[in-house]
Motif scaffolding. Structure first.
Motif, PDB file in Angstrom:
ATOM      1  N   UNK A 262       0.869  -1.178   0.000  1.00  0.00           N
ATOM      2  CA  UNK A 262       0.000   0.000   0.000  1.00  0.00           C
ATOM      3  C   UNK A 262       0.904   1.227   0.000  1.00  0.00           C
ATOM      4  N   UNK A 263       0.651   2.136  -0.928  1.00  0.00           N
ATOM      5  CA  UNK A 263       1.473   3.335  -1.092  1.00  0.00           C
ATOM      6  C   UNK A 263       0.708   4.559  -0.608  1.00  0.00           C
ATOM      7  N   UNK A 264       1.445   5.528  -0.122  1.00  0.00           N
ATOM      8  CA  UNK A 264       0.832   6.738   0.429  1.00  0.00           C
ATOM      9  C   UNK A 264       1.341   7.974  -0.291  1.00  0.00           C
ATOM     10  N   UNK A 265       0.489   8.984  -0.353  1.00  0.00           N
ATOM     11  CA  UNK A 265       0.879  10.259  -0.929  1.00  0.00           C
ATOM     12  C   UNK A 265       1.809  10.973   0.050  1.00  0.00           C
ATOM     13  N   UNK A 266       2.822  11.624  -0.462  1.00  0.00           N
ATOM     14  CA  UNK A 266       3.749  12.349   0.411  1.00  0.00           C
ATOM     15  C   UNK A 266       3.084  13.559   1.047  1.00  0.00           C
ATOM     16  N   UNK A 267       2.155  14.161   0.334  1.00  0.00           N
ATOM     17  CA  UNK A 267       1.562  15.416   0.801  1.00  0.00           C
ATOM     18  C   UNK A 267       0.783  15.272   2.112  1.00  0.00           C
ATOM     19  N   UNK A 268      -0.085  14.285   2.186  1.00  0.00           N
ATOM     20  CA  UNK A 268      -0.926  14.183   3.396  1.00  0.00           C
ATOM     21  C   UNK A 268      -1.021  12.764   3.942  1.00  0.00           C
ATOM     22  N   UNK A 269      -0.197  11.874   3.443  1.00  0.00           N
ATOM     23  CA  UNK A 269      -0.144  10.485   3.887  1.00  0.00           C
ATOM     24  C   UNK A 269      -1.452   9.723   3.681  1.00  0.00           C
ATOM     25  N   UNK A 270      -2.303  10.201   2.781  1.00  0.00           N
ATOM     26  CA  UNK A 270      -3.490   9.415   2.420  1.00  0.00           C
ATOM     27  C   UNK A 270      -3.059   8.361   1.391  1.00  0.00           C
TER      28      UNK A 270
END
Length: 174
Positions: free
Chosen positions: A68-76
């Protein structure tokens, strides 16, 4: 063209690909069609099934969640990258289940479906999912999805009822 009619992440975390003509008409938007039908097929990695399933053949969730990968901006959750990363994991599980005989599947997994009150449907659809007939596979997956939705709804309703009974102090007869 490869087509995946349903990607659902519960018991059947694997994909069944079907060859369909290129002229399929869909009412899905292009981005949705891409996510459902093509995303996850790009990477051709394979994973040792023993890293995904434990010795007693239960899912090793850390092995799945590491994809599962997360966005760097807001960890969503970055759904596109996650699906792309999970595709080969799903394919490895798919190949494992396809390697099982019906008897092996029944012995190993039949007891896991009792909570659904549809054990026989899951066992029946196991045969269908081995088919190369696109229509049979799609209908089998729809049938499974319907059973899972019903069972999860029943579990949710039961949980809410029990929660209400506990709040009301009416647990002596449970």
């Amino acid at each position: 063209m490869s087509y995946e009619p349903c990607r659902f992440l519960n018991f059947f975390f694997f994909k069944y690909q079907m060859a369909l003509p290129d002229s399929i008409t869909t009412c899905l938007s292009q981005p949705v069609h891409y996510v459902i039908c093509k995303l996850g097929f790009e990477k051709k990695d394979t994973y040792n099934i023993d890293t995904i399933l434990s010795g007693n053949r239960e899912v090793c969730w850390p092995a799945v969640t590491e994809h599962v990968c997360y966005l760097e901006s807001d960890q969503s959750v970055d759904y596109i990258k996650s699906i792309r990363s999970l595709g080969p994991v799903c394919e490895s599980v798919n190949l494992y289940f396809k390697s099982l005989t019906k008897e092996q599947f029944v012995i190993q997994y039949a007891s896991w479906f009792h909570w659904t009150n549809c054990t026989e449907v899951f066992l029946e659809v196991f045969d269908v999912l081995q088919s190369t007939q696109a229509t049979e596979v799609a209908l089998g997956l729809m049938k499974l999805t319907s059973c899972l939705e019903r069972a999860l709804g029943d579990v949710s309703a039961s949980t809410r009822s029990l929660s209400w009974l506990y709040k009301m102090g009416m647990t002596s007869w449970i």
